[in-house]
Design an enzyme around this catalytic site. Structure first.
Site, PDB file in Angstrom:
ATOM      1  N   HIS A  48       1.053  -0.886  -0.126  1.00  0.00           N
ATOM      2  CA  HIS A  48      -0.181  -0.051  -0.145  1.00  0.00           C
ATOM      3  C   HIS A  48       1.154   1.310   0.203  1.00  0.00           C
ATOM      4  O   HIS A  48       2.395   1.185   0.489  1.00  0.00           O
ATOM      5  CB  HIS A  48      -0.848   0.084   0.801  1.00  0.00           C
ATOM      6  N   HIS A 105      -4.707 -11.780   1.887  1.00  0.00           N
ATOM      7  CA  HIS A 105      -4.409 -12.392   3.033  1.00  0.00           C
ATOM      8  C   HIS A 105      -4.848 -13.764   3.224  1.00  0.00           C
ATOM      9  O   HIS A 105      -5.856 -14.706   3.917  1.00  0.00           O
ATOM     10  CB  HIS A 105      -5.929 -11.769   4.423  1.00  0.00           C
ATOM     11  N   GLU A 115       1.667  -6.742   3.086  1.00  0.00           N
ATOM     12  CA  GLU A 115       1.689  -5.509   2.894  1.00  0.00           C
ATOM     13  C   GLU A 115       2.394  -4.917   3.996  1.00  0.00           C
ATOM     14  O   GLU A 115       1.871  -4.183   4.687  1.00  0.00           O
ATOM     15  CB  GLU A 115       0.192  -5.934   3.638  1.00  0.00           C
TER      16      GLU A 115
END
Length: 352
Positions: free
Chosen positions: A12, A230, A291
Protein backbone atom coordinates in the site's frame (compact mmCIF):
# COMPACT_ATOMS: atom_id res chain seq x y z
CA UNK A 1 20.19 -21.55 -8.44
CA UNK A 2 20.66 -18.01 -7.15
CA UNK A 3 18.10 -16.68 -4.71
CA UNK A 4 15.13 -15.44 -6.77
CA UNK A 5 14.28 -11.79 -6.81
CA UNK A 6 11.13 -10.94 -4.90
CA UNK A 7 8.02 -9.21 -6.23
CA UNK A 8 5.52 -8.26 -3.55
CA UNK A 9 1.98 -8.23 -4.96
CA UNK A 10 0.44 -6.73 -1.81
CA UNK A 11 1.68 -3.30 -0.83
CA UNK A 12 0.00 0.00 0.00
CA UNK A 13 1.14 3.50 -0.77
CA UNK A 14 3.05 5.49 1.81
CA UNK A 15 1.67 8.92 0.97
CA UNK A 16 2.54 12.32 2.41
CA UNK A 17 0.35 13.60 5.23
CA UNK A 18 -0.85 16.31 2.85
CA UNK A 19 -2.97 13.74 1.00
CA UNK A 20 -4.86 12.91 4.18
CA UNK A 21 -5.13 16.59 5.13
CA UNK A 22 -6.85 17.04 1.77
CA UNK A 23 -9.21 14.19 2.68
CA UNK A 24 -9.98 15.82 6.02
CA UNK A 25 -10.86 19.04 4.22
CA UNK A 26 -13.23 17.24 1.88
CA UNK A 27 -14.98 15.58 4.79
CA UNK A 28 -15.29 18.82 6.74
CA UNK A 29 -16.95 20.82 3.95
CA UNK A 30 -18.68 17.88 2.22
CA UNK A 31 -17.82 19.27 -1.19
CA UNK A 32 -19.25 22.74 -0.61
CA UNK A 33 -15.90 24.37 -1.33
CA UNK A 34 -15.34 22.41 -4.52
CA UNK A 35 -12.88 19.73 -5.37
CA UNK A 36 -9.60 21.52 -4.77
CA UNK A 37 -6.51 19.36 -4.80
CA UNK A 38 -3.75 18.21 -2.47
CA UNK A 39 -0.60 20.32 -2.75
CA UNK A 40 2.22 17.79 -2.61
CA UNK A 41 5.80 18.41 -3.72
CA UNK A 42 8.24 15.89 -5.13
CA UNK A 43 10.30 16.26 -1.96
CA UNK A 44 7.26 15.30 0.13
CA UNK A 45 6.69 12.22 -2.05
CA UNK A 46 10.31 11.20 -1.51
CA UNK A 47 10.18 11.82 2.23
CA UNK A 48 7.08 9.64 2.61
CA UNK A 49 9.10 6.74 1.20
CA UNK A 50 12.46 7.46 2.83
CA UNK A 51 11.77 8.96 6.26
CA UNK A 52 11.46 6.70 9.31
CA UNK A 53 7.79 6.21 10.11
CA UNK A 54 6.62 5.66 13.70
CA UNK A 55 3.67 3.62 12.41
CA UNK A 56 6.11 1.18 10.81
CA UNK A 57 8.52 0.62 13.67
CA UNK A 58 10.43 3.85 12.95
CA UNK A 59 11.69 2.38 9.67
CA UNK A 60 11.01 3.85 6.24
CA UNK A 61 8.97 2.14 3.54
CA UNK A 62 12.01 1.68 1.30
CA UNK A 63 14.18 0.38 4.15
CA UNK A 64 11.52 -2.22 4.95
CA UNK A 65 11.60 -3.42 1.34
CA UNK A 66 15.40 -3.40 1.16
CA UNK A 67 15.74 -5.36 4.38
CA UNK A 68 13.32 -8.00 3.04
CA UNK A 69 15.00 -8.18 -0.37
CA UNK A 70 11.86 -7.02 -2.19
CA UNK A 71 12.84 -5.66 -5.59
CA UNK A 72 9.41 -4.60 -6.83
CA UNK A 73 6.16 -3.94 -4.99
CA UNK A 74 2.65 -3.46 -6.34
CA UNK A 75 1.07 -0.62 -4.37
CA UNK A 76 -2.57 0.36 -3.91
CA UNK A 77 -4.35 2.86 -1.64
CA UNK A 78 -4.30 2.30 2.12
CA UNK A 79 -7.67 0.47 2.33
CA UNK A 80 -8.90 1.92 5.62
CA UNK A 81 -8.45 5.42 4.15
CA UNK A 82 -10.69 4.93 1.13
CA UNK A 83 -13.98 6.08 2.76
CA UNK A 84 -16.21 4.30 0.22
CA UNK A 85 -19.28 4.72 2.44
CA UNK A 86 -18.98 8.51 2.76
CA UNK A 87 -21.47 10.85 1.13
CA UNK A 88 -21.90 12.62 -1.18
CA UNK A 89 -20.34 10.33 -3.76
CA UNK A 90 -18.23 13.10 -5.27
CA UNK A 91 -16.04 13.03 -2.16
CA UNK A 92 -15.21 9.40 -2.84
CA UNK A 93 -14.51 10.14 -6.51
CA UNK A 94 -12.27 13.12 -5.79
CA UNK A 95 -10.23 11.44 -3.08
CA UNK A 96 -9.85 8.20 -5.04
CA UNK A 97 -8.59 10.02 -8.12
CA UNK A 98 -6.16 12.09 -6.04
CA UNK A 99 -4.88 8.95 -4.29
CA UNK A 100 -4.32 7.21 -7.62
CA UNK A 101 -2.45 10.26 -8.89
CA UNK A 102 -0.19 10.12 -5.82
CA UNK A 103 0.45 6.42 -6.44
CA UNK A 104 1.48 7.27 -10.01
CA UNK A 105 3.88 9.90 -8.69
CA UNK A 106 5.37 7.43 -6.19
CA UNK A 107 5.95 4.96 -9.02
CA UNK A 108 7.58 7.70 -11.12
CA UNK A 109 9.83 8.73 -8.24
CA UNK A 110 11.33 5.23 -7.92
CA UNK A 111 11.43 3.76 -11.45
CA UNK A 112 11.23 -0.01 -11.46
CA UNK A 113 10.59 -0.22 -7.72
CA UNK A 114 6.81 0.19 -7.64
CA UNK A 115 3.81 -0.59 -9.83
CA UNK A 116 0.40 0.96 -9.39
CA UNK A 117 -2.77 -0.88 -8.38
CA UNK A 118 -5.78 1.40 -8.77
CA UNK A 119 -8.27 2.32 -6.13
CA UNK A 120 -11.85 2.56 -7.38
CA UNK A 121 -14.47 5.15 -6.31
CA UNK A 122 -16.78 2.48 -4.95
CA UNK A 123 -19.55 4.67 -3.57
CA UNK A 124 -22.82 2.77 -3.76
CA UNK A 125 -24.38 6.03 -4.96
CA UNK A 126 -22.47 5.50 -8.20
CA UNK A 127 -22.94 2.83 -10.84
CA UNK A 128 -20.11 0.31 -11.31
CA UNK A 129 -19.68 1.78 -14.80
CA UNK A 130 -18.41 4.93 -13.07
CA UNK A 131 -15.96 2.91 -11.01
CA UNK A 132 -14.78 1.25 -14.22
CA UNK A 133 -14.06 4.63 -15.81
CA UNK A 134 -11.44 5.32 -13.13
CA UNK A 135 -9.99 1.84 -13.68
CA UNK A 136 -9.68 2.60 -17.39
CA UNK A 137 -7.95 5.93 -16.66
CA UNK A 138 -5.47 4.31 -14.30
CA UNK A 139 -4.54 1.49 -16.68
CA UNK A 140 -4.47 3.41 -19.96
CA UNK A 141 -3.16 6.78 -18.75
CA UNK A 142 -1.16 5.97 -15.62
CA UNK A 143 0.16 2.51 -16.53
CA UNK A 144 -1.35 0.69 -13.56
CA UNK A 145 -1.49 -3.10 -13.69
CA UNK A 146 -4.62 -3.94 -11.67
CA UNK A 147 -7.25 -2.64 -9.29
CA UNK A 148 -8.33 -3.14 -5.70
CA UNK A 149 -11.89 -4.44 -5.44
CA UNK A 150 -13.68 -3.84 -2.14
CA UNK A 151 -16.48 -6.42 -1.76
CA UNK A 152 -18.21 -4.21 0.85
CA UNK A 153 -18.44 -0.59 -0.30
CA UNK A 154 -20.94 0.04 2.52
CA UNK A 155 -18.09 -0.57 4.98
CA UNK A 156 -20.25 -2.62 7.30
CA UNK A 157 -23.27 -0.29 7.38
CA UNK A 158 -25.46 -2.32 4.98
CA UNK A 159 -25.38 -5.59 3.04
CA UNK A 160 -23.84 -5.31 -0.45
CA UNK A 161 -24.55 -7.64 -3.38
CA UNK A 162 -22.40 -10.78 -3.34
CA UNK A 163 -19.58 -10.76 -5.88
CA UNK A 164 -21.51 -13.33 -7.92
CA UNK A 165 -24.33 -10.86 -8.46
CA UNK A 166 -24.78 -9.25 -11.87
CA UNK A 167 -24.44 -5.86 -10.15
CA UNK A 168 -20.66 -6.28 -10.52
CA UNK A 169 -20.67 -7.34 -14.17
CA UNK A 170 -19.88 -3.90 -15.71
CA UNK A 171 -16.67 -3.85 -13.69
CA UNK A 172 -15.79 -7.44 -14.62
CA UNK A 173 -16.29 -6.58 -18.28
CA UNK A 174 -13.72 -3.77 -18.13
CA UNK A 175 -11.26 -5.86 -16.12
CA UNK A 176 -11.40 -8.50 -18.86
CA UNK A 177 -11.21 -5.93 -21.64
CA UNK A 178 -8.10 -4.34 -20.12
CA UNK A 179 -6.74 -7.77 -19.11
CA UNK A 180 -5.81 -6.74 -15.58
CA UNK A 181 -6.49 -8.56 -12.30
CA UNK A 182 -8.72 -7.39 -9.49
CA UNK A 183 -7.26 -7.64 -5.99
CA UNK A 184 -9.91 -8.39 -3.38
CA UNK A 185 -9.29 -6.22 -0.33
CA UNK A 186 -11.89 -4.63 1.94
CA UNK A 187 -11.68 -1.08 3.21
CA UNK A 188 -12.91 0.28 6.53
CA UNK A 189 -15.56 -1.14 8.83
CA UNK A 190 -17.74 1.50 10.45
CA UNK A 191 -19.70 1.38 13.71
CA UNK A 192 -21.94 -0.20 14.85
CA UNK A 193 -20.13 -3.22 13.36
CA UNK A 194 -18.84 -5.69 15.94
CA UNK A 195 -15.54 -6.39 14.18
CA UNK A 196 -12.35 -4.41 13.70
CA UNK A 197 -11.35 -3.60 10.14
CA UNK A 198 -8.70 -6.36 10.24
CA UNK A 199 -11.35 -8.94 11.10
CA UNK A 200 -13.64 -7.36 8.51
CA UNK A 201 -10.97 -8.06 5.86
CA UNK A 202 -11.00 -11.76 6.63
CA UNK A 203 -14.78 -12.01 6.76
CA UNK A 204 -15.26 -10.16 3.47
CA UNK A 205 -12.55 -12.18 1.71
CA UNK A 206 -14.31 -15.34 2.84
CA UNK A 207 -17.64 -14.01 1.55
CA UNK A 208 -15.95 -12.98 -1.70
CA UNK A 209 -14.52 -16.43 -2.42
CA UNK A 210 -17.79 -18.24 -1.75
CA UNK A 211 -19.86 -15.63 -3.58
CA UNK A 212 -17.71 -16.02 -6.69
CA UNK A 213 -17.41 -19.80 -6.65
CA UNK A 214 -21.13 -20.37 -6.08
CA UNK A 215 -22.06 -18.14 -9.03
CA UNK A 216 -21.88 -18.05 -12.82
CA UNK A 217 -19.16 -15.40 -12.87
CA UNK A 218 -16.37 -17.58 -14.25
CA UNK A 219 -18.69 -19.12 -16.83
CA UNK A 220 -19.68 -15.63 -17.96
CA UNK A 221 -16.15 -14.21 -17.65
CA UNK A 222 -13.69 -17.07 -18.22
CA UNK A 223 -10.79 -14.61 -18.55
CA UNK A 224 -11.50 -12.78 -15.30
CA UNK A 225 -8.49 -12.74 -12.97
CA UNK A 226 -9.12 -12.37 -9.25
CA UNK A 227 -6.49 -12.33 -6.48
CA UNK A 228 -7.75 -12.72 -2.90
CA UNK A 229 -5.69 -11.00 -0.24
CA UNK A 230 -4.64 -12.38 3.16
CA UNK A 231 -4.54 -15.96 1.93
CA UNK A 232 -8.19 -16.09 0.86
CA UNK A 233 -9.79 -15.27 4.20
CA UNK A 234 -10.89 -18.40 6.03
CA UNK A 235 -11.87 -20.50 3.01
CA UNK A 236 -8.67 -22.49 2.33
CA UNK A 237 -8.58 -23.48 5.99
CA UNK A 238 -12.27 -24.36 6.17
CA UNK A 239 -12.47 -25.92 2.70
CA UNK A 240 -13.67 -29.24 4.08
CA UNK A 241 -16.87 -27.49 5.11
CA UNK A 242 -17.65 -26.70 1.48
CA UNK A 243 -16.67 -30.04 -0.11
CA UNK A 244 -20.01 -31.84 0.34
CA UNK A 245 -22.00 -29.37 -1.79
CA UNK A 246 -20.34 -30.14 -5.15
CA UNK A 247 -20.33 -33.86 -4.37
CA UNK A 248 -24.11 -33.74 -4.07
CA UNK A 249 -24.35 -32.06 -7.48
CA UNK A 250 -23.56 -34.72 -10.05
CA UNK A 251 -20.93 -33.58 -12.53
CA UNK A 252 -19.87 -30.51 -10.55
CA UNK A 253 -16.19 -29.77 -10.13
CA UNK A 254 -14.88 -30.47 -6.66
CA UNK A 255 -14.60 -27.55 -4.28
CA UNK A 256 -10.81 -27.92 -4.28
CA UNK A 257 -10.80 -27.58 -8.07
CA UNK A 258 -13.07 -24.54 -7.86
CA UNK A 259 -10.67 -22.84 -5.44
CA UNK A 260 -8.09 -22.89 -8.24
CA UNK A 261 -10.15 -20.47 -10.30
CA UNK A 262 -8.73 -17.78 -8.03
CA UNK A 263 -5.26 -16.65 -6.95
CA UNK A 264 -4.18 -15.97 -3.38
CA UNK A 265 -1.44 -13.94 -1.76
CA UNK A 266 0.81 -15.12 1.07
CA UNK A 267 -0.01 -12.25 3.42
CA UNK A 268 -0.26 -14.57 6.41
CA UNK A 269 2.03 -14.13 9.36
CA UNK A 270 2.77 -17.72 10.37
CA UNK A 271 4.60 -20.45 8.47
CA UNK A 272 1.99 -23.11 9.12
CA UNK A 273 -0.76 -20.92 7.65
CA UNK A 274 1.28 -20.29 4.50
CA UNK A 275 2.05 -23.98 4.13
CA UNK A 276 -1.62 -24.89 4.47
CA UNK A 277 -2.53 -22.32 1.81
CA UNK A 278 0.10 -23.67 -0.61
CA UNK A 279 -1.04 -27.25 -0.07
CA UNK A 280 -4.71 -26.27 -0.38
CA UNK A 281 -4.65 -24.39 -3.68
CA UNK A 282 -1.22 -25.15 -5.19
CA UNK A 283 1.93 -23.06 -5.39
CA UNK A 284 0.98 -22.03 -8.94
CA UNK A 285 -2.10 -20.18 -7.63
CA UNK A 286 -0.23 -18.21 -4.98
CA UNK A 287 1.64 -14.91 -5.13
CA UNK A 288 4.18 -13.55 -2.68
CA UNK A 289 2.55 -10.72 -0.74
CA UNK A 290 3.52 -9.04 2.51
CA UNK A 291 1.48 -5.82 3.02
CA UNK A 292 4.86 -4.40 4.13
CA UNK A 293 5.02 -1.92 5.74
CA UNK A 294 1.67 -2.09 7.47
CA UNK A 295 -0.16 -3.92 10.21
CA UNK A 296 2.61 -6.51 10.62
CA UNK A 297 5.46 -4.00 10.85
CA UNK A 298 6.19 -4.64 14.49
CA UNK A 299 8.98 -6.84 15.82
CA UNK A 300 8.11 -10.24 17.21
CA UNK A 301 9.52 -10.28 20.77
CA UNK A 302 10.37 -13.99 20.41
CA UNK A 303 12.39 -13.75 17.18
CA UNK A 304 13.30 -10.08 16.86
CA UNK A 305 12.05 -10.15 13.27
CA UNK A 306 9.32 -8.06 11.78
CA UNK A 307 6.06 -10.01 11.88
CA UNK A 308 5.53 -9.16 8.19
CA UNK A 309 8.91 -10.65 7.19
CA UNK A 310 7.05 -13.29 5.23
CA UNK A 311 10.12 -14.21 3.18
CA UNK A 312 11.65 -15.84 6.27
CA UNK A 313 8.52 -17.97 6.62
CA UNK A 314 8.57 -18.99 2.95
CA UNK A 315 12.30 -19.74 3.07
CA UNK A 316 11.71 -22.07 6.03
CA UNK A 317 9.30 -24.30 4.06
CA UNK A 318 11.66 -27.16 3.30
CA UNK A 319 9.45 -29.02 0.81
CA UNK A 320 9.45 -26.15 -1.73
CA UNK A 321 11.94 -26.77 -4.52
CA UNK A 322 13.85 -23.97 -6.28
CA UNK A 323 11.38 -23.81 -9.16
CA UNK A 324 8.39 -23.50 -6.82
CA UNK A 325 10.11 -20.89 -4.70
CA UNK A 326 10.93 -18.75 -7.73
CA UNK A 327 7.37 -19.14 -9.04
CA UNK A 328 6.03 -17.96 -5.70
CA UNK A 329 8.45 -15.08 -5.23
CA UNK A 330 8.40 -13.78 -8.79
CA UNK A 331 7.16 -15.72 -11.79
CA UNK A 332 3.50 -16.16 -10.86
CA UNK A 333 3.10 -12.42 -10.33
CA UNK A 334 4.95 -11.55 -13.52
CA UNK A 335 2.68 -13.85 -15.52
CA UNK A 336 -0.61 -12.88 -13.89
CA UNK A 337 -0.03 -9.12 -14.03
CA UNK A 338 1.80 -9.32 -17.37
CA UNK A 339 4.76 -7.39 -16.01
CA UNK A 340 7.37 -6.43 -18.59
CA UNK A 341 10.26 -5.98 -16.23
CA UNK A 342 12.78 -5.26 -18.97
CA UNK A 343 10.59 -2.52 -20.35
CA UNK A 344 10.20 -0.42 -17.22
CA UNK A 345 9.92 3.22 -18.23
CA UNK A 346 10.63 6.38 -16.26
CA UNK A 347 7.14 6.28 -14.72
CA UNK A 348 7.60 2.79 -13.32
CA UNK A 349 4.86 1.51 -15.65
CA UNK A 350 5.98 -1.92 -16.85
CA UNK A 351 2.83 -3.25 -18.40
CA UNK A 352 3.24 -5.08 -21.73
Amino acid sequence: MNAPSKIDCHGHVSAPAELYAYKAGLLSHRGAHGRGRPHISDDQIAAALRAPNPSFGNVSHLDHLDEAGIDLQLISPRPFQMMHSETPAKLVEWFTESTNDVIARVCASEPGRFQGIAGLPQSMELAPETWAAELRRCVTDLGFVGAVLNPDPYEGTAVPPALGDRFWYPLYEVLCELDVPAFIHSAACRPPARESYSLHFIQEETQAVIGLLQSQVFQDFPDLKIVVSHGGGAVPYQRGRFRPGPIRRAGAASFDEQLRKLWYDTCLYTQDSIELLLRSVGVDRCLFGTEKPGTGSVRDPETGRWIDDIHHLVDAIDWLDDHQRQALYRDNTVELFKLDLAGADSEGATRG
